[in-house]
Motif scaffolding. Structure first.
Motif, PDB file in Angstrom:
ATOM      1  N   GLU A  91      -2.724  -6.524   8.102  1.00  0.00           N
ATOM      2  CA  GLU A  91      -2.148  -5.627   7.107  1.00  0.00           C
ATOM      3  C   GLU A  91      -0.837  -6.205   6.574  1.00  0.00           C
ATOM      4  OE1 GLU A  91      -1.714  -1.580   8.233  1.00  0.00           O
ATOM      5  OE2 GLU A  91      -3.853  -1.272   8.639  1.00  0.00           O
ATOM      6  N   THR A 105      -4.600  -3.087   1.143  1.00  0.00           N
ATOM      7  CA  THR A 105      -3.700  -2.854   2.280  1.00  0.00           C
ATOM      8  C   THR A 105      -3.761  -3.942   3.327  1.00  0.00           C
ATOM      9  OG1 THR A 105      -5.392  -1.516   3.387  1.00  0.00           O
ATOM     10  CG2 THR A 105      -3.811  -0.357   1.987  1.00  0.00           C
ATOM     11  N   SER A 106      -4.754  -4.827   3.252  1.00  0.00           N
ATOM     12  CA  SER A 106      -4.866  -5.901   4.231  1.00  0.00           C
ATOM     13  C   SER A 106      -5.645  -7.072   3.648  1.00  0.00           C
ATOM     14  CB  SER A 106      -5.560  -5.406   5.515  1.00  0.00           C
ATOM     15  OG  SER A 106      -6.922  -5.137   5.260  1.00  0.00           O
ATOM     16  N   GLN A 111      -5.241   7.563   5.046  1.00  0.00           N
ATOM     17  CA  GLN A 111      -3.924   6.948   5.301  1.00  0.00           C
ATOM     18  C   GLN A 111      -2.810   7.969   5.113  1.00  0.00           C
ATOM     19  OE1 GLN A 111      -4.084   3.562   2.571  1.00  0.00           O
ATOM     20  NE2 GLN A 111      -4.018   2.198   4.337  1.00  0.00           N
TER      21      GLN A 111
END
Length: 495
Positions: free
Chosen positions: A32, A12-13, A311
């Motif tokens: 991100e 995600t990043s 998340q």
């Protein structure tokens, strides 16, 4: 040249972390990038995002630390594994989005492989299963579905790589098309016993072998960066997939040592030394690390959804604004409600390996609210970890596996989650001073190769404990809660 730049390219990043000569963090930068979900069970990244966020965070970390190019001795890379990129050999332009390790689009094809009896051959050579998780079927999908891709690949015009390989190619200006043994071992194309790409499996998937990168040790010369990126060419001297890098960062160098990393997913690795243990409980046999051409093996259990469940609370249910809110909510949950969340959003990983399964919640009442969902989300990670550890203990009987679990990753910062983990597995959980063990592992690989950091023994002695969590839950309660979880999983699989 006293600093090592660690690139940690995640799901995600992207992050860049600078470590000084004492292996302490000097500066960090993180960015991100968007996730793309073009269909149910499909997960993609724009490879341009992977590269731009990596290059951007590297420059930002160096600037934040106030360092110049002459201060950086080497670069170490760790990365999300199994994710597939295919790009043009001349232009560097990807032919399709990166297909992420979580993606399940090849589930039907994997079922066909199993029904045709190919799964044993794949497992015997690679230590893996015929599952959409791994790179091979994703690569085949791109070659089958992108117009002209297979013909271009056959002519030598396209290159394949996992994310580390793509980043190295970009960092070196297209000079190095290389990967390391740990990332190669996750493709389902690499024979982990012979230490080479399997021609038999490549023929089965109809993958031209000229697409595949050269495989090197985890600490090796992977090339040097373009001079314009950081002001001078910087050597890339260490590479390992994220879970193997965390194993290294946790100094799990002795057979029987065990670590579990809590990021987007959760991944537990048990060092089995020179022995490639074949699991009888649907765990994976993989390469933990490789030095001087000699692999050290591990048993691995993979959970697809760990931090990703938080998340989901934030982005899906919108009951929190920040991950840090999860623990306070969980602490306020009604103890009389026994909600069980099975977070099979993209299928269930080890030891179930059910690609078509989807998530479910059990035990809801009219009083169930954000607090109960938050607790159930955190508890689901503990339950899944116990599933993995029980399978590992069954495969590693009599070999003296450690009674302590070393943990790292973002979710390990939660005292509540780690205490529940200790309670539900009935064993001690050790959290190190440096939670960035994945980046630390990549940094140590590059740093010891560059002569900045100590050898394996010296690095092991530098590992420092921050806190131990010991089990406090009564046995009867532990058994009841885990029994509820097992029933919930079986009901979800049945549905």
């Amino acid at each position: 040249m006293t600093h090592i730049l660690a690139i940690d390219q995640g799901t995600t990043s992207s992050r860049a972390i600078l470590f000084d000569a004492d292996m302490k963090i000097t500066a960090t930068a993180q960015e991100e990038f968007p996730q793309h979900f073009p269909d149910s069970g499909w997960v993609e990244h724009d490879p341009g995002d992977l590269w731009s966020t990596t290059a951007g965070t590297c420059r930002a970390a160096i600037e934040k630390a106030g360092l110049g190019p002459e201060d950086i001795a080497a670069i170490g890379i760790t990365n999300q594994r199994e994710t597939v990129v295919v790009w043009d050999k001349e232009t560097g332009k990807p032919v399709y989005n990166a297909i992420v390790w979580q993606d399940r689009r090849t589930a039907d094809y994997c079922r066909e492989l199993r029904e045709a009896g190919h799964d044993k051959m794949i497992t015997d050579r690679t230590g893996l299963l015929a599952d959409p998780y791994f790179s091979a079927t994703k690569l085949k999908w791109i070659l089958d579905h992108v117009e002209g891709a297979r013909d271009r690949a056959s002519r030598g015009e396209l290159l394949f790589g996992t994310v580390d390989c793509f980043l190295i190619w970009k960092l070196t200006g297209g000079v190095s098309h290389v990967t390391d043994a740990t990332n190669a071992a996750r493709t389902s194309l690499y024979d982990i016993h012979k230490g080479r790409w399997s021609t038999t499996i490549c023929e089965l998937f109809d993958i031209p072998m000229n697409m595949l990168p050269e495989v090197r040790d985890c600490a090796a010369d992977f090339g040097t960066t373009r001079p314009d990126l950081f002001g001078r060419p910087v050597p890339i001297l260490g590479v390992a997939g994220d879970q193997q890098a965390a194993t290294i960062g946790q100094a799990c160098f002795e057979p029987g040592m065990l670590k579990s990393t809590y990021g987007t997913g959760c991944f537990a690795l048990l060092n089995t030394g020179e022995t490639a243990v074949t699991s009888k409980n649907r765990l994976l046999t993989t390469i933990a690390y490789q030095f001087d051409g000699k692999p050290t093996y591990a048993l691995e259990g993979s959970i697809f959804v760990a931090g990703a469940v938080v998340q989901w609370l934030r982005d899906g249910l919108k009951i929190i604004r920040d991950a840090a809110e999860t623990q306070p909510l969980a602490e306020k949950a009604d103890p009389n409600q026994n909600i069980v969340l099975v977070p099979a959003f993209v299928g269930l990983g080890a030891p179930y390996w059910h690609a078509e399964c989807r998530g479910a919640v059990y035990g809801l009442t009219r009083n169930s609210g954000p607090e109960e969902f938050a607790r159930a989300a955190l508890e689901s990670v503990g339950y899944q970890t116990r599933d993995l550890l029980e399978a590992m203990q069954a495969d590693w009987q009599g070999e003296g596996a450690s009674a302590t679990l070393r943990v790292d990753g973002g979710m390990s910062a939660s005292d509540w989650a780690m205490q529940f983990l200790s309670d539900i597995i009935g064993a001690s959980v050790d959290r190190p001073e440096v939670l960035e063990t994945t980046a630390l592992g990549a940094a140590w690989l590059a740093g010891q190769r560059a002569g900045v950091y100590p050898d394996m023994q010296g690095f092991s002695q530098s590992w420092r404990l921050e806190r131990t969590f010991d089990p406090a839950m009564p046995d009867a309660e532990r058994d009841e809660k885990y029994g509820n979880w097992k029933r919930a999983v079986q009901s979800t699989l049945a549905y």
